[in-house]
Design a protein around this motif. Sequence first.
Motif, PDB file in Angstrom:
ATOM      1  N   GLU A  18       0.839  -1.201   0.000  1.00 11.03           N
ATOM      2  CA  GLU A  18       0.000   0.000   0.000  1.00 11.03           C
ATOM      3  C   GLU A  18       0.875   1.252   0.000  1.00 11.03           C
ATOM      4  N   SER A  19       2.042   1.123  -0.625  1.00 10.85           N
ATOM      5  CA  SER A  19       2.979   2.254  -0.646  1.00 10.85           C
ATOM      6  C   SER A  19       2.474   3.383  -1.549  1.00 10.85           C
ATOM      7  N   MET A  20       1.617   3.060  -2.502  1.00 11.26           N
ATOM      8  CA  MET A  20       1.012   4.093  -3.349  1.00 11.26           C
ATOM      9  C   MET A  20      -0.443   4.355  -2.939  1.00 11.26           C
ATOM     10  N   THR A  21      -1.187   3.283  -2.700  1.00  8.60           N
ATOM     11  CA  THR A  21      -2.643   3.412  -2.538  1.00  8.60           C
ATOM     12  C   THR A  21      -3.057   4.074  -1.223  1.00  8.60           C
ATOM     13  N   THR A  52       3.582  -2.998   3.152  1.00 10.58           N
ATOM     14  CA  THR A  52       4.294  -1.728   2.992  1.00 10.58           C
ATOM     15  C   THR A  52       3.255  -0.620   2.894  1.00 10.58           C
ATOM     16  N   TRP A  53       3.549   0.514   3.520  1.00  6.38           N
ATOM     17  CA  TRP A  53       2.580   1.618   3.515  1.00  6.38           C
ATOM     18  C   TRP A  53       3.271   2.969   3.646  1.00  6.38           C
ATOM     19  N   VAL A  54       2.678   3.953   2.966  1.00 13.97           N
ATOM     20  CA  VAL A  54       3.194   5.324   2.954  1.00 13.97           C
ATOM     21  C   VAL A  54       2.001   6.248   3.159  1.00 13.97           C
ATOM     22  N   HIS A  55       2.172   7.274   4.000  1.00 15.57           N
ATOM     23  CA  HIS A  55       1.117   8.283   4.177  1.00 15.57           C
ATOM     24  C   HIS A  55       1.711   9.679   4.031  1.00 15.57           C
ATOM     25  N   LEU A 102       9.018   5.122   4.197  1.00  6.21           N
ATOM     26  CA  LEU A 102       8.352   3.847   3.929  1.00  6.21           C
ATOM     27  C   LEU A 102       8.172   3.097   5.245  1.00  6.21           C
ATOM     28  N   ASN A 103       6.939   2.694   5.509  1.00  7.62           N
ATOM     29  CA  ASN A 103       6.641   1.868   6.682  1.00  7.62           C
ATOM     30  C   ASN A 103       6.526   0.414   6.232  1.00  7.62           C
ATOM     31  N   ILE A 104       7.106  -0.480   7.014  1.00 11.42           N
ATOM     32  CA  ILE A 104       7.011  -1.914   6.723  1.00 11.42           C
ATOM     33  C   ILE A 104       6.485  -2.594   7.981  1.00 11.42           C
ATOM     34  N   SER A 105       5.472  -3.431   7.811  1.00  9.50           N
ATOM     35  CA  SER A 105       4.973  -4.257   8.910  1.00  9.50           C
ATOM     36  C   SER A 105       5.236  -5.719   8.562  1.00  9.50           C
ATOM     37  N   ILE A 106       5.895  -6.433   9.477  1.00 14.20           N
ATOM     38  CA  ILE A 106       6.058  -7.885   9.340  1.00 14.20           C
ATOM     39  C   ILE A 106       5.110  -8.508  10.356  1.00 14.20           C
ATOM     40  N   VAL A 107       4.146  -9.279   9.859  1.00 17.67           N
ATOM     41  CA  VAL A 107       3.121  -9.845  10.743  1.00 17.67           C
ATOM     42  C   VAL A 107       3.320 -11.359  10.846  1.00 17.67           C
ATOM     43  N   LEU A 108       3.600 -11.819  12.069  1.00 20.70           N
ATOM     44  CA  LEU A 108       3.901 -13.231  12.332  1.00 20.70           C
ATOM     45  C   LEU A 108       2.900 -13.806  13.332  1.00 20.70           C
ATOM     46  N   SER A 109       2.848 -15.125  13.393  1.00 20.65           N
ATOM     47  CA  SER A 109       1.928 -15.802  14.311  1.00 20.65           C
ATOM     48  C   SER A 109       2.698 -16.455  15.456  1.00 20.65           C
ATOM     49  N   GLU A 110       2.114 -16.366  16.646  1.00 20.58           N
ATOM     50  CA  GLU A 110       2.679 -17.082  17.799  1.00 20.58           C
ATOM     51  C   GLU A 110       1.948 -18.407  18.012  1.00 20.58           C
ATOM     52  N   HIS A 111       1.155 -18.812  17.060  1.00 17.84           N
ATOM     53  CA  HIS A 111       0.325 -20.009  17.203  1.00 17.84           C
ATOM     54  C   HIS A 111       1.174 -21.251  17.486  1.00 17.84           C
ATOM     55  N   ASP A 112       2.328 -21.350  16.798  1.00 18.49           N
ATOM     56  CA  ASP A 112       3.173 -22.548  16.958  1.00 18.49           C
ATOM     57  C   ASP A 112       4.329 -22.346  17.921  1.00 18.49           C
ATOM     58  N   GLY A 113       4.347 -21.227  18.613  1.00 14.05           N
ATOM     59  CA  GLY A 113       5.439 -20.984  19.564  1.00 14.05           C
ATOM     60  C   GLY A 113       5.604 -19.499  19.805  1.00 14.05           C
TER      61      GLY A 113
END
Length: 280
Positions: A18-21, A52-55, A102-113
């Motif tokens: 979403e760096s443009m949108t 990725t996101w930009v405002h 530029l903003n970057i988000s890394i989204v991970l799960s703790e479901h398996d640990g």
Amino acid sequence: MSHYESLLQIPEWRFVDESMTARSRSALESFAADDTLCHLVGQQMSSPTVRTWVHDQTVVLGIQDHRLPHIAEAIPMLEETGYNAIVRNSGGLAVVLDKGVLNISIVLSEHDGAIDIPAGYEVMLAFIRRLFPEAGDRIEAYEIVGSYCPGSYDLSIDGRKFAGISQRRLRQGIAVQIYLCVEGSGAERAKLIRDLYNIGLQGEETKFSYPAIKPEVMASLVELLEMPLTVNDVVIRIQLLLRELADEVVMGSFKPEEMELYTFYLNRVFERNKKMLASE
């Protein structure tokens, strides 16, 4: 390969660009998007995701900034210089967003640990070092005194900060968020936040200790690497890196069945921000 890099090497990454949108939209929408992705990834309804996101022209205030004794005078100053002010729901202090950040988000799960808070930061550090091999180990993580939103995982090159990291945890999902000052002047952005604190404090003593901003300790990657680099170049690098890290990269924003959840989090974020700004 470090343990943290192994958390990045997975069968499938989802990539939401979403760096443009998102540029002309409120940054509150990005916090709602990350909350939604935390829920989806944490509950294993989506693969781990990089977004990725930009405002444009936004100052994102932390909860403590909102408690500045003269915040009611500081926000109009930001607006006069062409910046929107919003209050975010994760930790930390004020940061500047604009078309060169530029903003970057890394989204991970703790479901398996469990992934503890230091591990979340280290995963992002490993990702950024891979993203900029020309800097590599010159990228260091420690608090840069005099920067805005200082923290123990400020990223810097030769003592000048170009990025800060925060985390959001929800429904067994973790969003590790970084703002990268890619283009433009790091010092100019820092001067804006220095003005925010000067007007917001007006010399008053407060229980909370706000940072004394030194603009010269902040810089953009263009300034630090002395090379032409745009936000778009970095987005392309991210796509290529994800292809190295995963067998498959799935592109795309929220699916129709995910939009209901996004709407729920969006309403929640907007309501909360409205309450915060109304309490000035």
